[in-house]
Structures are given as structure tokens and as C-alpha cells.
Motif scaffolding. Structure first.
Motif, PDB file in Angstrom:
ATOM      1  N   THR A   1      20.998  25.159  40.107  1.00 27.03           N
ATOM      2  CA  THR A   1      21.692  24.186  40.954  1.00 27.03           C
ATOM      3  C   THR A   1      22.139  24.887  42.220  1.00 27.03           C
ATOM      4  N   LYS A   2      21.822  24.287  43.363  1.00 26.13           N
ATOM      5  CA  LYS A   2      22.135  24.937  44.637  1.00 26.13           C
ATOM      6  C   LYS A   2      23.638  25.103  44.843  1.00 26.13           C
ATOM      7  N   VAL A   3      23.979  26.154  45.533  1.00 22.03           N
ATOM      8  CA  VAL A   3      25.360  26.420  45.919  1.00 22.03           C
ATOM      9  C   VAL A   3      25.737  25.494  47.082  1.00 22.03           C
ATOM     10  N   THR A   4      26.997  25.072  47.119  1.00 15.45           N
ATOM     11  CA  THR A   4      27.513  24.381  48.301  1.00 15.45           C
ATOM     12  C   THR A   4      28.071  25.462  49.221  1.00 15.45           C
ATOM     13  N   ALA A   5      27.303  25.789  50.261  1.00 17.83           N
ATOM     14  CA  ALA A   5      27.698  26.879  51.162  1.00 17.83           C
ATOM     15  C   ALA A   5      28.657  26.351  52.229  1.00 17.83           C
ATOM     16  N   ARG A   6      29.857  26.880  52.245  1.00 17.97           N
ATOM     17  CA  ARG A   6      30.862  26.513  53.252  1.00 17.97           C
ATOM     18  C   ARG A   6      30.884  27.576  54.358  1.00 17.97           C
ATOM     19  N   GLU A   7      30.739  27.134  55.594  1.00 17.62           N
ATOM     20  CA  GLU A   7      30.706  28.062  56.733  1.00 17.62           C
ATOM     21  C   GLU A   7      32.081  28.179  57.388  1.00 17.62           C
ATOM     22  N   TYR A   8      32.482  29.419  57.677  1.00 19.51           N
ATOM     23  CA  TYR A   8      33.794  29.680  58.271  1.00 19.51           C
ATOM     24  C   TYR A   8      33.650  30.453  59.576  1.00 19.51           C
ATOM     25  N   VAL A   9      34.524  30.147  60.519  1.00 17.45           N
ATOM     26  CA  VAL A   9      34.509  30.859  61.795  1.00 17.45           C
ATOM     27  C   VAL A   9      34.791  32.339  61.581  1.00 17.45           C
ATOM     28  N   SER A  10      35.665  32.655  60.632  1.00 22.76           N
ATOM     29  CA  SER A  10      35.928  34.057  60.287  1.00 22.76           C
ATOM     30  C   SER A  10      36.018  34.194  58.775  1.00 22.76           C
ATOM     31  N   PHE A  11      35.718  35.384  58.284  1.00 21.00           N
ATOM     32  CA  PHE A  11      35.821  35.624  56.841  1.00 21.00           C
ATOM     33  C   PHE A  11      37.270  35.548  56.374  1.00 21.00           C
TER      34      PHE A  11
ATOM     35  N   THR B   1      33.467  42.489  70.059  1.00 23.13           N
ATOM     36  CA  THR B   1      33.635  42.505  68.605  1.00 23.13           C
ATOM     37  C   THR B   1      34.398  41.285  68.129  1.00 23.13           C
ATOM     38  N   GLU B   2      34.363  41.083  66.826  1.00 28.24           N
ATOM     39  CA  GLU B   2      35.195  40.085  66.150  1.00 28.24           C
ATOM     40  C   GLU B   2      36.224  40.861  65.337  1.00 28.24           C
ATOM     41  N   THR B   3      37.479  40.487  65.435  1.00 31.37           N
ATOM     42  CA  THR B   3      38.528  41.249  64.752  1.00 31.37           C
ATOM     43  C   THR B   3      38.968  40.602  63.432  1.00 31.37           C
ATOM     44  N   ALA B   4      37.989  40.049  62.721  1.00 29.47           N
ATOM     45  CA  ALA B   4      38.299  39.469  61.412  1.00 29.47           C
ATOM     46  C   ALA B   4      37.242  39.909  60.409  1.00 29.47           C
ATOM     47  N   PHE B   5      36.897  41.193  60.469  1.00 28.09           N
ATOM     48  CA  PHE B   5      35.822  41.719  59.642  1.00 28.09           C
ATOM     49  C   PHE B   5      36.234  43.076  59.061  1.00 28.09           C
ATOM     50  N   ALA B   6      37.360  43.067  58.361  1.00 23.59           N
ATOM     51  CA  ALA B   6      37.864  44.304  57.746  1.00 23.59           C
ATOM     52  C   ALA B   6      36.862  44.839  56.721  1.00 23.59           C
ATOM     53  N   PRO B   7      36.764  46.165  56.610  1.00 24.26           N
ATOM     54  CA  PRO B   7      37.547  47.191  57.300  1.00 24.26           C
ATOM     55  C   PRO B   7      36.897  47.726  58.575  1.00 24.26           C
ATOM     56  N   PHE B   8      35.843  47.058  59.043  1.00 24.09           N
ATOM     57  CA  PHE B   8      35.209  47.511  60.269  1.00 24.09           C
ATOM     58  C   PHE B   8      36.065  47.206  61.502  1.00 24.09           C
ATOM     59  N   ASP B   9      36.614  46.004  61.516  1.00 24.81           N
ATOM     60  CA  ASP B   9      37.337  45.565  62.712  1.00 24.81           C
ATOM     61  C   ASP B   9      38.349  44.504  62.317  1.00 24.81           C
ATOM     62  N   PHE B  10      39.648  44.798  62.506  1.00 16.16           N
ATOM     63  CA  PHE B  10      40.661  43.808  62.145  1.00 16.16           C
ATOM     64  C   PHE B  10      41.981  44.153  62.831  1.00 16.16           C
ATOM     65  N   ILE B  11      42.911  43.225  62.712  1.00 19.86           N
ATOM     66  CA  ILE B  11      44.245  43.412  63.280  1.00 19.86           C
ATOM     67  C   ILE B  11      45.215  43.677  62.140  1.00 19.86           C
ATOM     68  N   ASP B  12      45.901  44.798  62.217  1.00 19.18           N
ATOM     69  CA  ASP B  12      46.864  45.175  61.186  1.00 19.18           C
ATOM     70  C   ASP B  12      48.228  45.375  61.840  1.00 19.18           C
ATOM     71  N   ALA B  13      49.173  44.497  61.498  1.00 17.06           N
ATOM     72  CA  ALA B  13      50.524  44.554  62.075  1.00 17.06           C
ATOM     73  C   ALA B  13      50.466  44.569  63.604  1.00 17.06           C
ATOM     74  N   GLY B  14      49.552  43.743  64.139  1.00 14.75           N
ATOM     75  CA  GLY B  14      49.440  43.605  65.586  1.00 14.75           C
ATOM     76  C   GLY B  14      48.606  44.667  66.267  1.00 14.75           C
ATOM     77  N   THR B  15      48.048  45.600  65.492  1.00 11.59           N
ATOM     78  CA  THR B  15      47.261  46.691  66.060  1.00 11.59           C
ATOM     79  C   THR B  15      45.783  46.537  65.714  1.00 11.59           C
ATOM     80  N   HIS B  16      44.927  46.661  66.708  1.00 16.49           N
ATOM     81  CA  HIS B  16      43.481  46.618  66.505  1.00 16.49           C
ATOM     82  C   HIS B  16      43.044  47.914  65.832  1.00 16.49           C
TER      83      HIS B  16
END
Length: 276
Positions: free
Chosen positions: A167-177, A43-58
Motif C-alpha cells: 500500500t502506497k505511503v501518503t507522502a507529506r511535503e514540508y518546507v523544512s524538516f 543554505t537552508e538553516t533547518a537541516f541539522a546537524p549540517f546547518d541550523f540555528i541553535d539559541a539564535g546562533t547559526h
């Protein structure tokens, strides 16, 4: 006498072949997980509320769902965390047994992987800074810088939607949301395109900082968990899918949705023809 020996030998040989075939049939992903007592889930832990780290807890819906699955299957869940763009290659390389994700169910993914019944809606919408009156409807992002996760279906839908705008959007890609949300808060982009359940959660958690732009601009879509599309994983995928359906029927899935999204979703038991 000779015939009797030959018959015994033939029967013995047949039993050996049958035993070998049965052992081979049982030696698949699900059987190995049961034998080991551990199921590895990527999993990826930067996809709240499905998967994330809260106060150090998965934490998140994924964690709760697989905890229930682990109880039903009688195994421990071992989590393997990595960036989203590395999740699918790692699954195919055998680094773990299943992907929590979840991932939007798309035609391309169904060709490459097996996906479970939907666990939530995944229709894409826009998150903006609170009070930004320059964006009141989705088409107002025309010509502006909008963020989305790298290698995600949300990015693909943003790019497709961009083609329909003056007018097209300038899409910026990020490693995590999470990185995209940080840039939105800092004013480096004007919006983030992500699935409605995700941005609704973020807007609720950071009231006064972010707002959801309605209606959603994406095509109707759903989230599912992901397994490998091969004979070795067939029974495992079938089991996880049956758990989704079972939790949907016994109300556990609805309780998880209510807990993490503040609402429930009317989802089909199978998505045969994704919208994209």
C-alpha cells in the motif's frame, strides 16, 4: 624605418591582446571572490546537524567547514539563508557563489550542477516516535502518512520506495524538516524520511521523543556541496572540491563528522555514477 614602426605596432597590438585575454581569463567567480574578500554561500538553516540555528546562533558542520575554507582562501564567508526549494534557483540567478546545503548527489543534479566530493553519507532512513511498535522495519510505513522535505532527494526516494510497498505511503511535503519533526511529535504523521546522519542527530538530541528505524531503506548515497556548471564557476568549484579532499586527507573532515554525527563516514573522492 617604416618596417621598424610597423613591427613595434604589431608587437604592441599583440601585447594588448594578450593582456586583455589574461585579464578576461582571471575575471571568473573565484578571482572575483578573492578580489572582494567575501564568498557568499547559500543554505537552508533547518537541516541539522549540517546547518541550523541553535539559541539564535547559526551553527553546524557547514558553518565549520566553510570557516576552514574561508581561512585557507583568505576570505570572509557571508551566509545567505532561504528555504531549500529556492536554493538552486537562487544559485543560478547569481544570488550567491556556492550552496552549502548539502545536497544528495544524484544523476539529475550532476546534469544541472557541479558537485563536490562527498562530505558525508546521505542514505535515507526512517525516524519514528519513540515507543511506536507499529513501525519496527521500513516496510511498516506502508499505507501511512510520512513526511519529507519539499523538493528534496529524500522525498524522491520515499516516493520511489512507496511504489514497492503493498500500500502506497501518503507522502507529506514540508518546507523544512523541522516542520516535519514537529508534526511527527504531534502525531500528525507517523514517520519522517530523511538521511541517516540527520535523523540520527535528531534522535540523539531528542532522546525519548524520536527513534531511528533500521536498516535504512534508501539506496547508498552521499552529500556534497553545489556550484554552478559553467566556465565562470569552474575554478571555484575546483577549489571547493580540492578543499573537501584536503580536509579529508588531513583529518579535519573526520573531526567535523565526529563532532556533529558522533561517527565518521567512509566516502569516495568522487561519485561518478550515483545510485539514483
Amino acid at each position: 624605418m617604416l618596417k621598424r614602426h610597423l613591427l613595434k605596432a604589431a608587437v604592441g597590438a599583440a601585447l594588448l591582446v594578450t593582456t586583455a585575454l589574461s585579464a578576461h581569463a582571471a575575471d571568473d567567480a573565484l578571482a572575483r571572490i578573492k578580489a572582494a574578500g567575501v564568498m557568499k554561500v547559500g543554505t537552508e538553516t533547518a537541516f541539522a546537524p549540517f546547518d541550523f540555528i541553535d539559541a539564535g546562533t547559526h551553527t553546524g558542520l557547514n558553518v565549520d567547514f566553510f570557516a576552514e575554507l574561508g581561512k585557507d582562501l583568505g576570505v570572509k564567508i557571508e551566509w545567505v539563508e532561504l528555504p531549500w526549494d529556492g536554493v538552486f534557483p537562487a544559485l543560478e540567478a547569481g544570488k550567491f557563489d556556492f550552496v552549502a546545503g548539502p545536497a544528495t548527489i544524484t544523476k539529475a543534479r550532476l546534469e544541472r550542477f557541479k558537485m563536490t566530493a562527498p562530505i558525508a553519507e546521505a542514505t535515507v532512513a526512517i525516524l519514528k516516535k519513540a515507543g511506536d511498535t507499529s513501525i519496527t522495519k521500513p516496510e511498516d510505513i506502508a499505507g501511512k502518512a510520512v513526511g519529507a522535505g519539499k523538493a528534496t532527494a529524500q522525498l524522491a526516494q520515499l516516493q520511489q520506495y512507496s511504489e514497492t510497498l503493498p500500500t502506497k505511503v501518503t507522502a507529506r511535503e514540508y518546507v523544512s524538516f523541522n516542520d516535519a519533526y514537529a508534526d511527527l511529535a504531534a502525531g500528525r504523521i507517523v514517520a519522517v524520511a530523511n538521511s541517516l546522519p540527520n535523523i540520527a542527530f535528531v534522535a540523539k538530541q531528542r532522546a525519548g521523543v524520536f527513534e531511528v528505524v533500521t536498516p535504512a531503506f534508501g539506496k547508498k548515497a552521499y552529500f556534497g556541496f553545489i556550484g554552478k556548471k559553467d566556465a565562470d564557476s569552474a575554478s571555484l568549484v575546483e577549489y571547493v572540491n580540492s578543499e573537501v579532499i584536503k580536509m579529508k586527507k588531513d583529518g579535519r573532515l573526520a573531526k567535523l563528522q565526529e563532532k556533529w554525527f558522533g561517527t565518521t563516514f567512509d566516502t569516495p573522492d568522487e561519485v561518478k555514477e550515483p545510485a539514483f
